[in-house]
Design a protein around this motif. Structure first.
Motif, PDB file in Angstrom:
ATOM      1  N   HIS A  85     -17.110  28.863  58.408  1.00 13.40           N
ATOM      2  CA  HIS A  85     -16.406  29.482  59.530  1.00 13.40           C
ATOM      3  C   HIS A  85     -15.686  28.400  60.304  1.00 13.40           C
ATOM      4  N   THR A  87     -12.809  27.763  63.572  1.00 14.37           N
ATOM      5  CA  THR A  87     -11.889  28.210  64.622  1.00 14.37           C
ATOM      6  C   THR A  87     -11.035  26.997  64.988  1.00 14.37           C
ATOM      7  N   HIS A 124     -23.237  31.335  64.126  1.00 13.05           N
ATOM      8  CA  HIS A 124     -22.768  31.379  62.732  1.00 13.05           C
ATOM      9  C   HIS A 124     -23.837  30.806  61.809  1.00 13.05           C
ATOM     10  N   SER A 130     -20.039  34.871  58.751  1.00 17.33           N
ATOM     11  CA  SER A 130     -18.734  34.228  58.926  1.00 17.33           C
ATOM     12  C   SER A 130     -17.951  35.054  59.945  1.00 17.33           C
ATOM     13  N   ASP A 131     -16.838  35.615  59.557  1.00 18.41           N
ATOM     14  CA  ASP A 131     -16.014  36.346  60.520  1.00 18.41           C
ATOM     15  C   ASP A 131     -16.651  37.643  61.020  1.00 18.41           C
ATOM     16  N   LYS A 132     -17.660  38.166  60.334  1.00 20.72           N
ATOM     17  CA  LYS A 132     -18.338  39.382  60.815  1.00 20.72           C
ATOM     18  C   LYS A 132     -19.017  39.157  62.160  1.00 20.72           C
ATOM     19  N   HIS A 134     -17.691  37.943  64.661  1.00 15.97           N
ATOM     20  CA  HIS A 134     -16.704  38.215  65.707  1.00 15.97           C
ATOM     21  C   HIS A 134     -16.578  39.690  66.059  1.00 15.97           C
TER      22      HIS A 134
END
Length: 184
Positions: A85, A87, A124, A130-132, A134
Motif C-alpha cells: 500500500h 500513498t 494496513h 491494501s486499498d480496502k 480506505h
C-alpha cells in the motif's frame, strides 16, 4: 501480558525537532493506549523514538520516517503475496516473512498529521488490507479524520497478530544520514 512496544525511527531528523517528536509520540501513544485497553492489555503501550536498530517482538510495530523518497520499505523482498500500500507520504509493504511501514515526513508537517499517517500505515500492516482499508471510517479511510471506535475495535482484534517487522530500514536511513545519496 507485558507492555506493547511501538518503535519510531527518525534518525534522519525528518520530523525536525525533539518537541515535534514528543508531540507525535503523544498522539500515537494516545491512539494505541485506546487500542491496548480494548485488546485487554492492561499495561498499555510504550511508544519510543529509537536511535539504534529496534528489535521488535513478532507482534510489535516499527515506523521509519524519512526526509525523501524512494520509500525504503521497497527493499522488502517480494514473494507470492501481492499486498502493498502506498500513498503520497506513507508506504506499507509485507510478504510472508516480514512487514514494514515508512513515511516521508518534514518539519513543516503538523504533528497530528504525522501521527495519523503512522496509525493509518500500521492499520494496513495489522489488518492486511491494501486499498480496502480506505472504505472504512476514521483514520482507516481518511488520515485527515480522527480515530474512530471502529478503528480501535479493528486494531484491537489484530494487535497481537504475529507480523514480524523488517529491520533493514535502519541501515538505509543511517546511510542517507551520512550522505549516501544513493541509499535506497
Amino acid at each position: 501480558m507485558s507492555v506493547y512496544n511501538i518503535y519510531l525511527v527518525d534518525i534522519e531528523d525528518a520530523i525536525g525537532s525533539d518537541n515535534k517528536r514528543a508531540e507525535v509520540k503523544h498522539f500515537i501513544k494516545d491512539y494505541f493506549d485506546k487500542v491496548c485497553k480494548k485488546a485487554g492489555i492492561k499495561e498499555g503501550c510504550s511508544v519510543q523514538f529509537v536511535t539504534t536498530n529496534p528489535q521488535a517482538k513478532k507482534h510489535e510495530l516499527i515506523m521509519y520516517y524519512m526526509k525523501r523518497t524512494p520509500h525504503i520499505v521497497e527493499n522488502i523482498k517480494h514473494d507470492n503475496l501481492p499486498p502493498t500500500h502506498e500513498t503520497s507520504t506513507g508506504f506499507t509493504k509485507w510478504n510472508s516473512k516480514e512487514h514494514g511501514s515508512d513515511m516521508e515526513a518534514s518539519s513543516a508537517m503538523d504533528s497530528r498529521d504525522i501521527a495519523n499517517i503512522t496509525f493509518h500505515e500500521f492499520m494496513h500492516q495489522k489488518l492486511h488490507l491494501s486499498d480496502k482499508l480506505h472504505t472504512k471510517d476514521g483514520l482507516a479511510g481518511d488520515v485527515n479524520s480522527s480515530l474512530s471506535e471502529d478503528n480501535i475495535k479493528l486494531m484491537a482484534a489484530k494487535l497481537m497478530a504475529n507480523h514480524p517487522q523488517w529491520t533493514g530500514g535502519f541501515a538505509i536511513l543511517e546511510a542517507r544520514k551520512n550522505g549516501d545519496v544513493l541509499a535506497y
